[in-house]
Design an enzyme around this catalytic site. Sequence first.
Site, PDB file in Angstrom:
ATOM      1  N   GLU A   1       8.392  66.976-111.259  1.00  0.00           N
ATOM      2  CA  GLU A   1       7.570  67.873-112.069  1.00  0.00           C
ATOM      3  C   GLU A   1       8.290  69.202-112.237  1.00  0.00           C
ATOM      4  O   GLU A   1       8.920  69.697-111.300  1.00  0.00           O
ATOM      5  CB  GLU A   1       6.210  68.103-111.395  1.00  0.00           C
ATOM      6  CG  GLU A   1       5.302  69.065-112.148  1.00  0.00           C
ATOM      7  CD  GLU A   1       4.059  69.429-111.347  1.00  0.00           C
ATOM      8  OE1 GLU A   1       3.089  69.895-111.959  1.00  0.00           O
ATOM      9  OE2 GLU A   1       4.073  69.263-110.107  1.00  0.00           O
TER      10      GLU A   1
ATOM     11  N   HIS B   1       6.725  64.812-106.392  1.00  0.00           N
ATOM     12  CA  HIS B   1       5.450  64.383-105.816  1.00  0.00           C
ATOM     13  C   HIS B   1       5.529  62.884-105.548  1.00  0.00           C
ATOM     14  O   HIS B   1       6.070  62.126-106.363  1.00  0.00           O
ATOM     15  CB  HIS B   1       4.283  64.649-106.773  1.00  0.00           C
ATOM     16  CG  HIS B   1       4.052  66.097-107.057  1.00  0.00           C
ATOM     17  ND1 HIS B   1       3.690  66.994-106.084  1.00  0.00           N
ATOM     18  CD2 HIS B   1       4.121  66.797-108.227  1.00  0.00           C
ATOM     19  CE1 HIS B   1       3.537  68.188-106.624  1.00  0.00           C
ATOM     20  NE2 HIS B   1       3.810  68.106-107.928  1.00  0.00           N
TER      21      HIS B   1
ATOM     22  N   TYR C   1      -2.716  62.957-111.143  1.00  0.00           N
ATOM     23  CA  TYR C   1      -2.010  64.240-111.105  1.00  0.00           C
ATOM     24  C   TYR C   1      -0.494  64.025-111.172  1.00  0.00           C
ATOM     25  O   TYR C   1       0.218  64.733-111.896  1.00  0.00           O
ATOM     26  CB  TYR C   1      -2.381  64.983-109.823  1.00  0.00           C
ATOM     27  CG  TYR C   1      -1.595  66.245-109.595  1.00  0.00           C
ATOM     28  CD1 TYR C   1      -1.881  67.407-110.301  1.00  0.00           C
ATOM     29  CD2 TYR C   1      -0.551  66.269-108.670  1.00  0.00           C
ATOM     30  CE1 TYR C   1      -1.156  68.569-110.101  1.00  0.00           C
ATOM     31  CE2 TYR C   1       0.184  67.425-108.455  1.00  0.00           C
ATOM     32  CZ  TYR C   1      -0.121  68.571-109.173  1.00  0.00           C
ATOM     33  OH  TYR C   1       0.607  69.714-108.969  1.00  0.00           O
TER      34      TYR C   1
ATOM     35  N   GLU D   1       2.486  64.944-116.287  1.00  0.00           N
ATOM     36  CA  GLU D   1       3.614  65.353-117.137  1.00  0.00           C
ATOM     37  C   GLU D   1       4.922  65.186-116.371  1.00  0.00           C
ATOM     38  O   GLU D   1       5.618  66.172-116.087  1.00  0.00           O
ATOM     39  CB  GLU D   1       3.443  66.809-117.599  1.00  0.00           C
ATOM     40  CG  GLU D   1       2.265  67.035-118.536  1.00  0.00           C
ATOM     41  CD  GLU D   1       2.126  68.488-118.931  1.00  0.00           C
ATOM     42  OE1 GLU D   1       2.732  69.340-118.242  1.00  0.00           O
ATOM     43  OE2 GLU D   1       1.431  68.771-119.919  1.00  0.00           O
TER      44      GLU D   1
ATOM     45  N   GLY E   1      -2.534  72.661 -43.496  1.00  0.00           N
ATOM     46  CA  GLY E   1      -2.100  73.920 -42.899  1.00  0.00           C
ATOM     47  C   GLY E   1      -3.038  75.051 -43.261  1.00  0.00           C
ATOM     48  O   GLY E   1      -4.058  74.849 -43.932  1.00  0.00           O
ATOM     49  N   PRO E   2      -2.718  76.266 -42.849  1.00  0.00           N
ATOM     50  CA  PRO E   2      -3.594  77.416 -43.070  1.00  0.00           C
ATOM     51  C   PRO E   2      -3.734  77.775 -44.547  1.00  0.00           C
ATOM     52  O   PRO E   2      -2.930  77.377 -45.393  1.00  0.00           O
ATOM     53  CB  PRO E   2      -2.897  78.547 -42.293  1.00  0.00           C
ATOM     54  CG  PRO E   2      -1.914  77.873 -41.403  1.00  0.00           C
ATOM     55  CD  PRO E   2      -1.517  76.609 -42.080  1.00  0.00           C
ATOM     56  N   THR E   3      -4.764  78.541 -44.839  1.00  0.00           N
ATOM     57  CA  THR E   3      -4.968  79.051 -46.195  1.00  0.00           C
ATOM     58  C   THR E   3      -4.039  80.236 -46.466  1.00  0.00           C
ATOM     59  O   THR E   3      -3.431  80.798 -45.544  1.00  0.00           O
ATOM     60  CB  THR E   3      -6.438  79.485 -46.388  1.00  0.00           C
ATOM     61  OG1 THR E   3      -6.638  79.849 -47.761  1.00  0.00           O
ATOM     62  CG2 THR E   3      -6.775  80.681 -45.495  1.00  0.00           C
ATOM     63  N   ARG E   4      -3.900  80.585 -47.745  1.00  0.00           N
ATOM     64  CA  ARG E   4      -3.082  81.720 -48.196  1.00  0.00           C
ATOM     65  C   ARG E   4      -1.611  81.601 -47.772  1.00  0.00           C
ATOM     66  O   ARG E   4      -0.985  82.562 -47.351  1.00  0.00           O
ATOM     67  CB  ARG E   4      -3.672  83.043 -47.694  1.00  0.00           C
ATOM     68  CG  ARG E   4      -5.022  83.384 -48.302  1.00  0.00           C
ATOM     69  CD  ARG E   4      -5.538  84.722 -47.832  1.00  0.00           C
ATOM     70  NE  ARG E   4      -6.786  85.056 -48.496  1.00  0.00           N
ATOM     71  CZ  ARG E   4      -6.902  85.682 -49.671  1.00  0.00           C
ATOM     72  NH1 ARG E   4      -5.797  86.024 -50.322  1.00  0.00           N
ATOM     73  NH2 ARG E   4      -8.077  85.941 -50.198  1.00  0.00           N
TER      74      ARG E   4
ATOM     75  N   LYS F   1       0.719  76.932 -50.613  1.00  0.00           N
ATOM     76  CA  LYS F   1       0.925  75.493 -50.801  1.00  0.00           C
ATOM     77  C   LYS F   1       0.339  74.997 -52.128  1.00  0.00           C
ATOM     78  O   LYS F   1       0.915  74.115 -52.777  1.00  0.00           O
ATOM     79  CB  LYS F   1       0.352  74.697 -49.627  1.00  0.00           C
ATOM     80  CG  LYS F   1      -1.112  74.875 -49.312  1.00  0.00           C
ATOM     81  CD  LYS F   1      -1.472  74.066 -48.054  1.00  0.00           C
ATOM     82  CE  LYS F   1      -2.971  74.166 -47.736  1.00  0.00           C
ATOM     83  NZ  LYS F   1      -3.339  75.547 -47.298  1.00  0.00           N
TER      84      LYS F   1
END
Length: 354
Positions: free
Chosen positions: A52, A62, A100, A104, A228-231, A234
């Site tokens: 086109e 197209h 479409y 043309e 094991g311990p927190t904080r 891990k």
Amino acid sequence: MTSSSSNRPFSHRSPNTFLTYPQCPEQPEIISQRIWDLCSHWTPLYIICAREAHRDGNQCLHALIQTEKPVRTTDSRFFDIDGFHPNIQSAISPNKVRDYITKEPLALFERGTFIPRKKSFLGNSSKGNSDKKPSKDEIMRDIISHATSKQEYLSMVQKSLPYDWSTKLQYFEYSANKLFPDIQEEFINPHPTSEPDLLCNESIKDWLQPNIYQADYGTRKRSLYIVGPTRTGKSTWARSLGRHNYWQNNVDWSSYNEDTIYNIVDDIPFKYCPCWKQLVGCQKEFVVNPKYGKKKKVQMKSKPTIILANSDEDWMKEMTPGQLEYFEANCMIYVMQPGEKWYSPPELPPTEEV
């Protein structure tokens, strides 16, 4: 219709694909053959391609390609040809798109037999001149054939089968997710190994290589248990290894993602961890029953699980001898030493001499 130029994750699913190649000098016949070959997996039935001319003097191509099965791709560059990137759309009305394209054309190529859009059952049942009321099977077949997205699918069901939609929405959402699966977004690690500077014991490094870093799903993996311990870092270390399912407080199977490398069970007491044997044993396939949800089959591909526990909720203290035997056979057990951390302490600034 979804354009490939969107900043959102790209997804295309349609048996009628409308392509526009801006400023592409190739002949329609050549482009048609390339598109036909790209869509060979979905059995092409018809293609039309035309050049086109625009008022500014530029030209574009197209193309409409129709396939037996819907073209499905999440690659926005799938239809790129020799560096030319098209705009990609689902042709909801192939009849109008073809009109479409053929309006043309400077040059045109056509192959196969055009398939006009089938007349939809939706909304026809209320018309007095309707031959007969369509069955639910016919309505659903029509919806599946025409829907191009999850939202459109559910909207069409709601409009055509309002009672079923209101009473069986969960099942329609399930089928919508199967027909139009969500696009897996690129994984960005929220816990990079350098923030903070994470580290682990040498024995765990030996576990990492075959169980996390090697994507060999043919062999059965082993899980990892850290107590094991927190904080101590891990959890941050465990979450830094890659894409994973993360559960805390309870194991919620409704949020399970199969496209992960491993699972993490963090601070969940042993008695509240359903399917612990399947998780610890890296079993490849089993059935779970999510709360308020339907049973689902989990396909793990022998996916390892990292279990994190604080000393006061040590799983091994809650197990029977038989359970402990299974646990030790399928899981590497790591008990943290007093004062051990999973990250390097920050460097202190040098002190000035007085």
